[in-house]
Motif scaffolding. Structure first.
Motif, mmCIF file in Angstrom:
data_model
loop_
_atom_site.group_PDB
_atom_site.id
_atom_site.type_symbol
_atom_site.label_atom_id
_atom_site.label_comp_id
_atom_site.label_asym_id
_atom_site.label_seq_id
_atom_site.Cartn_x
_atom_site.Cartn_y
_atom_site.Cartn_z
ATOM 1 N N ALA A 187 0.828 -1.212 0.000
ATOM 2 C CA ALA A 187 0.000 0.000 0.000
ATOM 3 C C ALA A 187 0.857 1.255 0.000
ATOM 4 O O ALA A 187 0.550 2.239 -0.682
ATOM 5 C CB ALA A 187 -0.918 -0.004 1.223
ATOM 6 N N LEU A 188 1.955 1.218 0.755
ATOM 7 C CA LEU A 188 2.832 2.377 0.863
ATOM 8 C C LEU A 188 3.375 2.789 -0.500
ATOM 9 O O LEU A 188 3.486 3.988 -0.802
ATOM 10 C CB LEU A 188 3.990 2.056 1.816
ATOM 11 C CG LEU A 188 4.934 3.206 2.162
ATOM 12 C CD1 LEU A 188 4.232 4.239 3.021
ATOM 13 C CD2 LEU A 188 6.166 2.677 2.883
ATOM 14 N N PHE A 189 3.670 1.811 -1.333
ATOM 15 C CA PHE A 189 4.333 2.119 -2.594
ATOM 16 C C PHE A 189 3.401 2.166 -3.800
ATOM 17 O O PHE A 189 3.689 2.842 -4.770
ATOM 18 C CB PHE A 189 5.469 1.116 -2.839
ATOM 19 C CG PHE A 189 6.551 1.207 -1.807
ATOM 20 C CD1 PHE A 189 7.257 2.387 -1.646
ATOM 21 C CD2 PHE A 189 6.849 0.149 -0.983
ATOM 22 C CE1 PHE A 189 8.258 2.492 -0.690
ATOM 23 C CE2 PHE A 189 7.839 0.239 -0.021
ATOM 24 C CZ PHE A 189 8.548 1.426 0.127
ATOM 25 N N ILE A 214 4.062 11.837 -1.605
ATOM 26 C CA ILE A 214 4.499 11.284 -0.318
ATOM 27 C C ILE A 214 3.320 11.189 0.650
ATOM 28 O O ILE A 214 3.156 10.193 1.367
ATOM 29 C CB ILE A 214 5.631 12.143 0.267
ATOM 30 C CG1 ILE A 214 6.845 12.093 -0.667
ATOM 31 C CG2 ILE A 214 6.005 11.676 1.666
ATOM 32 C CD1 ILE A 214 7.961 13.026 -0.294
ATOM 33 N N ILE A 215 2.470 12.230 0.663
ATOM 34 C CA ILE A 215 1.287 12.201 1.524
ATOM 35 C C ILE A 215 0.402 11.016 1.160
ATOM 36 O O ILE A 215 -0.104 10.299 2.036
ATOM 37 C CB ILE A 215 0.496 13.519 1.402
ATOM 38 C CG1 ILE A 215 1.303 14.686 1.974
ATOM 39 C CG2 ILE A 215 -0.850 13.410 2.118
ATOM 40 C CD1 ILE A 215 0.663 16.040 1.759
ATOM 41 N N THR A 274 -2.405 5.972 2.161
ATOM 42 C CA THR A 274 -2.854 4.672 1.669
ATOM 43 C C THR A 274 -2.456 3.557 2.625
ATOM 44 O O THR A 274 -3.251 2.646 2.899
ATOM 45 C CB THR A 274 -2.270 4.396 0.270
ATOM 46 O OG1 THR A 274 -2.590 5.479 -0.594
ATOM 47 C CG2 THR A 274 -2.840 3.115 -0.305
ATOM 48 N N ALA A 275 -1.234 3.623 3.151
ATOM 49 C CA ALA A 275 -0.806 2.624 4.123
ATOM 50 C C ALA A 275 -1.697 2.671 5.364
ATOM 51 O O ALA A 275 -2.079 1.620 5.917
ATOM 52 C CB ALA A 275 0.650 2.857 4.505
ATOM 53 N N GLU A 276 -2.056 3.884 5.789
ATOM 54 C CA GLU A 276 -2.949 4.002 6.941
ATOM 55 C C GLU A 276 -4.335 3.435 6.622
ATOM 56 O O GLU A 276 -4.956 2.760 7.456
ATOM 57 C CB GLU A 276 -3.084 5.468 7.366
ATOM 58 C CG GLU A 276 -3.955 5.634 8.599
ATOM 59 C CD GLU A 276 -4.370 7.070 8.836
ATOM 60 O OE1 GLU A 276 -5.434 7.266 9.448
ATOM 61 O OE2 GLU A 276 -3.653 7.993 8.413
ATOM 62 N N ASN A 277 -4.833 3.705 5.412
ATOM 63 C CA ASN A 277 -6.140 3.178 5.025
ATOM 64 C C ASN A 277 -6.159 1.654 5.059
ATOM 65 O O ASN A 277 -7.106 1.031 5.562
ATOM 66 C CB ASN A 277 -6.516 3.665 3.619
ATOM 67 C CG ASN A 277 -6.855 5.141 3.578
ATOM 68 O OD1 ASN A 277 -7.203 5.742 4.590
ATOM 69 N ND2 ASN A 277 -6.744 5.737 2.406
ATOM 70 N N VAL A 278 -5.112 1.035 4.513
ATOM 71 C CA VAL A 278 -5.043 -0.429 4.491
ATOM 72 C C VAL A 278 -4.858 -0.981 5.906
ATOM 73 O O VAL A 278 -5.418 -2.029 6.256
ATOM 74 C CB VAL A 278 -3.917 -0.901 3.555
ATOM 75 C CG1 VAL A 278 -3.708 -2.410 3.662
ATOM 76 C CG2 VAL A 278 -4.244 -0.526 2.115
ATOM 77 N N TRP A 279 -4.097 -0.278 6.734
ATOM 78 C CA TRP A 279 -3.941 -0.680 8.135
ATOM 79 C C TRP A 279 -5.289 -0.613 8.840
ATOM 80 O O TRP A 279 -5.646 -1.514 9.616
ATOM 81 C CB TRP A 279 -2.910 0.213 8.810
ATOM 82 C CG TRP A 279 -2.747 0.090 10.296
ATOM 83 C CD1 TRP A 279 -2.665 1.114 11.188
ATOM 84 C CD2 TRP A 279 -2.609 -1.107 11.081
ATOM 85 N NE1 TRP A 279 -2.493 0.644 12.460
ATOM 86 C CE2 TRP A 279 -2.454 -0.728 12.434
ATOM 87 C CE3 TRP A 279 -2.614 -2.455 10.770
ATOM 88 C CZ2 TRP A 279 -2.304 -1.645 13.464
ATOM 89 C CZ3 TRP A 279 -2.461 -3.377 11.810
ATOM 90 C CH2 TRP A 279 -2.304 -2.968 13.134
#
Length: 434
Positions: free
Chosen positions: A280-282, A395-396, A401-406
């Motif tokens: 998700a981060l990338f 970058i934001i 996206t990583a937070e959304n998937v988390w």
């Protein structure tokens, strides 16, 4: 009898240890790929940067290729099996409740940080210069146009365009239609074809996961090159601090509290879902990450398929913690620069606007950016600021996206935990991604 049970327990324990060892090895490889990519990207070698951009684009396209059919098939197969049962309502109610609670919490954290850090206004000349970077056609879209675009008027177009919400609507209609169809040979034959297609898709996902370390090197190198090139500018420091700070507080404090309150170990859930968080981060797309999220939930977290394959596709489109915080903070920032009076009542109103707007956002790259652009266009805020934000949004978007998937992972874990022993096993479940 006791001896047989003992043997079975020992075999299960040995199998679990082997799986754990394999997951740990994969995690180490991914971390190593991340470090190698970051070091190489920091060198600012033009040929290497071009290679990283190419490889990153290849992996992004492959994830997008798999993502849309994964969403459709997961929803169709789950609803076709559960649509006529009361379990569907239970799973949906838990998923929506946790989605609303976590999204409101994320927006509230963003509002609190905005009031505390209090970013100032940007110079008028900078706002005017930034207006040139704003996509003009999207600046004129109304919010009604955004919602209207979600309603499908063609069976194929949503899949071709990657309109996740439209695909979700079509998949839900087909899945519920299959659930309430009279049982017949035609229905059974159609279900076998759909489930066979899902098994084929999961085989493709496994192949992509094996090659993923190469993609992580490229994505990490791409990000390191952007940071070393001075993408983040000082004039937006406080704004970036609010957005990034809100994401980190939500991810590492608020969501773990939710898990602890439900009796779950946040570290265990985080480690199990770490492959999905890295992707998700990338990829900057929770929809593109869905195949890995499903695989991580079922293989590592051991979530029931009935829960994971229903909750995660839905959360991919409606559970947008990072997006809600970004919409709220950015909207307040733009309105403040336009001279709008931001009373506490106005800010609370916009908090709920941001929450519902985020729920209506599709899990695609830059979805929150374009949605905020539409909202601010409708209220007459200075869109030039969106042009200033655009260079740093990459970058934001990664962090969001990583937070959304988390958050999706947490909602799935909590729903699975809450419904432990309350769901009937379905004989129609297909094999999970291994």
């Amino acid at each position: 009898m006791a001896e047989n049970r003992k043997v079975n327990v020992e075999e299960a324990a040995e199998k679990a240890m082997k799986e754990h060892k394999g997951n740990g090895k994969q995690f180490v490889i991914w971390i190593a790929a991340l470090i190698v990519g970051a070091v190489l990207g920091w060198q600012q070698i033009p040929a290497l940067d071009a290679l990283f951009n190419f490889v990153a684009s290849v992996f992004t396209r492959l994830f997008q290729f798999i993502a849309v059919p994964t969403i459709a098939l997961a929803v169709i197969t789950t609803l076709s099996m559960l649509g006529a049962k009361r379990e569907t309502g239970r799973i949906f109610a838990h998923a929506v409740t946790y989605t609303m609670l976590t999204t409101i919490a994320a927006a509230a954290v963003g509002l609190g940080l905005y009031l505390w850090i209090a970013p100032g206004n940007l110079p008028a000349d900078a706002v005017g210069a930034g207006a040139a970077n704003v996509p003009q056609n999207l600046g004129k879209l109304s919010y009604y146009d955004h919602f209207l675009s979600v309603i499908p008027n063609n069976l194929l177009q949503p899949f071709i365009a990657g309109n996740v919400l439209s695909v979700l609507i079509i998949a839900a209609m087909v899945g519920l239609g299959l659930a309430f169809m009279p049982k017949s040979e035609n229905r059974d034959a159609l279900l076998k074809v759909i489930m066979g297609a899902q098994e084929l898709l999961f085989t493709l996902i496994r192949a992509l996961l094996y090659a993923l370390p190469v993609g992580i090197v490229a994505f990490a190198g791409q990000l390191a090159a952007q940071i070393s090139a001075g993408v983040i500018v000082g004039t937006l420091g406080k704004y970036v601090a609010v957005v990034m700070g809100g994401n980190f507080i939500q991810a590492f404090i608020v969501l773990p509290i939710f898990l602890l309150l439900r009796g779950l170990n946040p570290l265990k859930v985080f480690k199990a879902m770490s492959p999905a968080l890295a992707v998700a981060l990338f990829t900057k797309s929770s929809a593109a990450t869905l195949p890995v999220t499903l695989a991580s939930a079922e293989n590592n977290l051991k979530a029931k398929k009935a829960v994971s394959r229903f909750v995660l596709p839905i959360c991919t489109t409606i559970n947008m913690n990072g997006c809600a915080a970004f919409i709220l903070v950015t909207s307040l920032f733009l309105m403040q620069n336009a001279g709008f009076e931001l009373s506490m009542g106005t800010m609370i109103t916009w908090l709920f606007i941001a929450v519902f707007a985020a729920i209506g956002n599709a899990g695609v790259p830059m979805g929150c950016y374009f949605l905020t652009l539409s909202l601010m266009s409708s209220v007459g805020a200075p869109l030039g600021i969106m042009g200033i934000i655009l260079p740093i949004y990459t970058i934001i978007d990664m962090i969001e996206t990583a937070e959304n998937v988390w958050s999706d992972s947490c909602v799935c874990a909590m729903t699975d935990h809450d419904l432990e022993g309350k769901l009937e096993d379905s004989g129609e479940e297909i094999e999970a991604v291994g």
